[in-house]
Design an enzyme around this catalytic site. Structure first.
Site, short mmCIF file in Angstrom:
data_model
loop_
_atom_site.label_atom_id
_atom_site.label_comp_id
_atom_site.label_asym_id
_atom_site.label_seq_id
_atom_site.Cartn_x
_atom_site.Cartn_y
_atom_site.Cartn_z
N GLU A 55 -82.82 26.38 -13.84
CA GLU A 55 -81.50 26.27 -13.24
C GLU A 55 -81.13 24.82 -12.96
O GLU A 55 -79.99 24.41 -13.19
CB GLU A 55 -81.45 27.09 -11.94
CG GLU A 55 -81.47 28.59 -12.13
CD GLU A 55 -80.23 29.11 -12.85
OE1 GLU A 55 -79.15 28.49 -12.72
OE2 GLU A 55 -80.35 30.12 -13.56
N LEU A 100 -81.73 14.50 -19.06
CA LEU A 100 -81.35 15.69 -18.30
C LEU A 100 -80.32 15.42 -17.22
O LEU A 100 -80.10 16.26 -16.33
CB LEU A 100 -82.60 16.32 -17.68
CG LEU A 100 -83.54 16.99 -18.69
CD1 LEU A 100 -84.87 17.34 -18.03
CD2 LEU A 100 -82.91 18.23 -19.30
N GLY A 101 -79.66 14.27 -17.29
CA GLY A 101 -78.60 14.00 -16.34
C GLY A 101 -79.07 13.23 -15.13
O GLY A 101 -80.07 12.51 -15.18
N TYR A 102 -78.35 13.40 -14.04
CA TYR A 102 -78.60 12.60 -12.85
C TYR A 102 -80.05 12.70 -12.38
O TYR A 102 -80.58 13.79 -12.17
CB TYR A 102 -77.67 13.03 -11.71
CG TYR A 102 -76.21 12.83 -12.02
CD1 TYR A 102 -75.67 11.55 -12.14
CD2 TYR A 102 -75.37 13.91 -12.19
CE1 TYR A 102 -74.33 11.35 -12.43
CE2 TYR A 102 -74.02 13.74 -12.48
CZ TYR A 102 -73.51 12.44 -12.60
OH TYR A 102 -72.19 12.26 -12.89
N TYR A 140 -75.04 28.30 -5.50
CA TYR A 140 -75.14 28.92 -6.83
C TYR A 140 -76.59 29.00 -7.29
O TYR A 140 -77.05 30.07 -7.72
CB TYR A 140 -74.31 28.15 -7.86
CG TYR A 140 -74.59 28.64 -9.26
CD1 TYR A 140 -73.97 29.78 -9.74
CD2 TYR A 140 -75.51 28.00 -10.08
CE1 TYR A 140 -74.26 30.29 -11.00
CE2 TYR A 140 -75.81 28.49 -11.35
CZ TYR A 140 -75.18 29.63 -11.80
OH TYR A 140 -75.48 30.11 -13.04
N ASP A 158 -69.99 31.56 -11.62
CA ASP A 158 -69.91 30.21 -12.17
C ASP A 158 -68.64 30.11 -13.00
O ASP A 158 -67.79 31.01 -13.00
CB ASP A 158 -71.16 29.88 -13.00
CG ASP A 158 -71.30 30.73 -14.26
OD1 ASP A 158 -70.45 31.64 -14.48
OD2 ASP A 158 -72.24 30.48 -15.03
N CYS A 223 -59.22 44.77 -20.82
CA CYS A 223 -58.95 43.33 -20.67
C CYS A 223 -57.46 43.00 -20.73
O CYS A 223 -56.79 43.27 -21.74
CB CYS A 223 -59.71 42.54 -21.73
SG CYS A 223 -59.46 40.75 -21.62
#
Length: 315
Positions: A55, A100-102, A140, A158, A223
């Site tokens: 996650e 992987l980002g920050y 989340y 999300d 829908c």
């Protein structure tokens, strides 16, 4: 979606008031998911540590890119205990090397592992509230871990889930209403399969560019977007090209058949296209092709009786 008199039933009110068959909505989605879904290794485990790692890595990173990094991370630090004992600079270096980002996420993940060992005796908290007390674990992520590891979560909401609910049930772009509707649809005690399924729907069938028919979306008969052709969403401010497409025409077929028990082709055709002509380019052969597609998808039934072809929604 329409009521018995042909007027539109708002999806949110339909769920609240019982006008929508919520059991059928649930069963169709879970069946669709269980029949075929993308395979990710963290979907094959209920280990809360492994799920937490997935996650945190998945935040703003495409899932396909996460798989190798997730395996490499767990090869190096297979347990919360091993991660807690690691040098934080090594964890940050791994994060950076795998793009992987920050890097703060690596620091928080390391600290969360330390909390699990030192404050919880190595046992992961089980509820969203308890999990959210771990460093860097927001609502989340806490709910996702509670759902996928312990089957004790609430409905995950999300961006993908909001898009699905906005389109399918005309839910207004309001966080509180998204939460209410998502929770109303959640299968009691089945947060693991339900949250996986609705997120898969948003990722595979109801992305920014919808693939309703191609992906066999199980919610087409309910829908609002499929019925109207308006596939805008909170994260899709401009409508994808849709006018005149086969997807639009199939949606019109479904919408029309909601108002009638059944219709012969030549009564159905003009309600789908104003330029319908039985022997024309948009005539019986063209309409039969649409009905065949919808029949293959389990949405309509087509009967030939005494030389006349009729269509109706599958019950």
């Amino acid at each position: 979606m329409t009521d018995e008199e042909g007027g539109r039933v708002d999806g949110v009110e339909g769920i609240r008031d019982g006008d929508i068959d919520v059991d059928a909505v649930r069963e169709s989605l879970v069946s669709w998911y269980e029949d075929d879904h993308r395979s990710f290794p963290w979907r094959e485990t209920d280990d809360p540590y492994e799920i937490l790692v997935s996650e945190v890595m998945s935040q703003q990173t495409q899932l396909d890119r996460v798989v190798d990094a997730w395996h490499d991370f767990l090869d190096r630090w297979p347990t919360a205990e091993s991660l807690a004992a690691a040098d934080r600079s090594d964890v940050v270096a791994f994060w950076s090397d795998h793009s992987l980002g920050y890097n703060n996420r690596a620091k928080y993940l390391h600290e969360a592992a330390r909390q699990v060992i030192e404050e919880h005796g190595g046992d992961f908290p089980r509820t969203p509230g308890e999990l959210s007390e771990l460093m860097g674990v927001g609502p989340y992520t806490a709910n996702a871990v509670a759902s996928f590891a312990f089957n004790e979560g609430d409905a995950v909401v999300d961006t993908n889930v909001k898009r699905v609910l906005y389109r399918a049930f005309d839910v207004p772009d309001d966080d509180a209403t998204f939460e209410e509707v998502a929770q109303a649809l959640l299968l009691d005690g089945e947060s693991r399969v339900w949250n996986n399924a609705i997120m898969e729907l948003g990722g595979v069938a109801c992305g920014k560019t919808p693939r309703c028919d191609e992906a066999g979306c199980p919610w087409r008969q309910w829908c609002h977007a499929y019925e109207t052709g308006d596939f805008t969403a909170p994260d899709v401010p401009t409508q994808p090209e849709f006018e005149g497409s086969r997807r639009q025409m199939r949606g019109r077929v479904v919408s029309t058949l909601k108002e009638y028990d059944e219709l012969p082709l030549d009564d159905l055709g003009p309600r789908v296209r104003v330029d319908y002509a039985p022997d024309g380019s948009y005539g019986r052969e063209w309409l039969s092709g649409l009905l065949s597609d919808l029949a293959d998808d389990g949405l309509v039934e087509v009967d030939d009786r005494e030389g006349e072809t009729t269509a109706r929604l599958r019950r």
